[in-house]
Design an enzyme around this catalytic site. Structure first.
Site, PDB file in Angstrom:
ATOM      1  N   GLU A  90       0.819  -1.209   0.000  1.00 33.37           N
ATOM      2  CA  GLU A  90       0.000   0.000   0.000  1.00 33.37           C
ATOM      3  C   GLU A  90       0.856   1.265   0.000  1.00 33.37           C
ATOM      4  OE1 GLU A  90      -4.085  -1.318   2.140  1.00 33.37           O
ATOM      5  OE2 GLU A  90      -2.267  -1.665   3.313  1.00 33.37           O
ATOM      6  N   GLU A 132      -3.794  -9.648   3.765  1.00 35.26           N
ATOM      7  CA  GLU A 132      -4.691  -9.380   4.887  1.00 35.26           C
ATOM      8  C   GLU A 132      -5.807 -10.409   5.059  1.00 35.26           C
ATOM      9  OE1 GLU A 132      -2.763  -5.360   4.220  1.00 35.26           O
ATOM     10  OE2 GLU A 132      -3.358  -7.089   3.007  1.00 35.26           O
TER      11      GLU A 132
END
Length: 254
Positions: free
Chosen positions: A108, A128
């Protein structure tokens, strides 16, 4: 600079290094604060036109420091989000130089950059879902805006690792280098960018980023608000004069 975040300036380029190699450059509170502090300072410095974000020790970033998180060490800055950057990227261009892992929050961070240079050994992923989490630091929002929908879905839903070569194929990674060469290649690219007028760079980035939400009827009016000051700047006159006189321009950022 702090021990966790190093910065070096040269030829208009600021290299920002996450310096926690023992933790695969996982982001803790100190790193987030360090990145935010560096950007706060460098956004105002005339000798910095472009950033390069990288990690020490052969790894870009393995994501959030989960051990620190469980102890209450939060890697978020109010108004800036995770890592001090994902919710408020800098107005100046930023290049990610990726070696090794760029996973979860590390991926990210790279997605918050404007250009990605990665070594052939670099690996990207949003794991995740494998941990009962969601890539909430921009991953599931930015990824489908950068690459085809179905590819983004595969990356986000499987949580698997993907090599730089695959992300180069779908247009997310700009350049793939031999192992150990991502940073030199990113710096060389950043220096080429930094050779251009700083006001032009900032305005160009702003239009590209913001125009995604403009309607067809307002596009050129909104663009004019941003670029008209550039055309009226001293640097615009300098660029034209330098071209006519066949010399290198001397930018002032004015």
């Amino acid at each position: 600079m702090s021990d966790e975040v190093l910065a070096e300036i040269g030829d208009g380029v600021a290299v920002i290094t996450i310096n926690r190699p023992q933790a695969r450059n996982a982001i803790n509170g100190a790193v987030a604060r360090g990145i935010a502090a560096v950007l706060d300072e460098f956004e105002e410095r005339a000798d910095v036109s472009v950033y390069v974000l990288t990690g020490a020790g052969g790894t870009f970033c393995a994501g959030m420091d989960l051990k620190g998180f469980l102890k209450g060490d939060l890697p978020f800055i109010e108004g800036r989000g995770f890592g001090g950057i994902v919710e408020a990227p800098p107005r100046k261009p930023i290049v990610a130089a990726v070696e090794g892992y760029a996973l979860a929050g590390g991926f990210e961070l790279a997605l918050a950059c404007d250009i990605i240079v990665a070594s052939e050994k670099a690996v990207f992923g949003l794991p995740e879902p494998k941990r009962g989490l969601v890539a909430a630091a921009g991953g599931v929002m930015r990824l489908p805006r950068r690459i085809p929908y179905h590819v983004a879905m595969e990356i986000a839903l499987t949580g698997d690792h993907f090599p730089a070569s695959r992300l180069r194929e779908v247009g997310l990674v700009n350049h793939v280098t031999p192992e150990g060469e991502a940073l030199p290649r990113a710096v060389e690219l950043a220096r080429r960018i930094a050779g251009n007028a700083p006001l032009s760079l900032a305005a160009t980035k702003r239009v590209i980023v913001e125009s995604a939400d403009w309607s067809a009827g307002e596009m050129f009016a909104r663009q004019a608000e941003i670029i008209d000051p550039v055309f009226a700047s001293k640097d615009a006159q300098e660029g034209s004069a330098a071209f006519a006189e066949k010399r290198a321009p001397v930018w002032k950022g004015e």
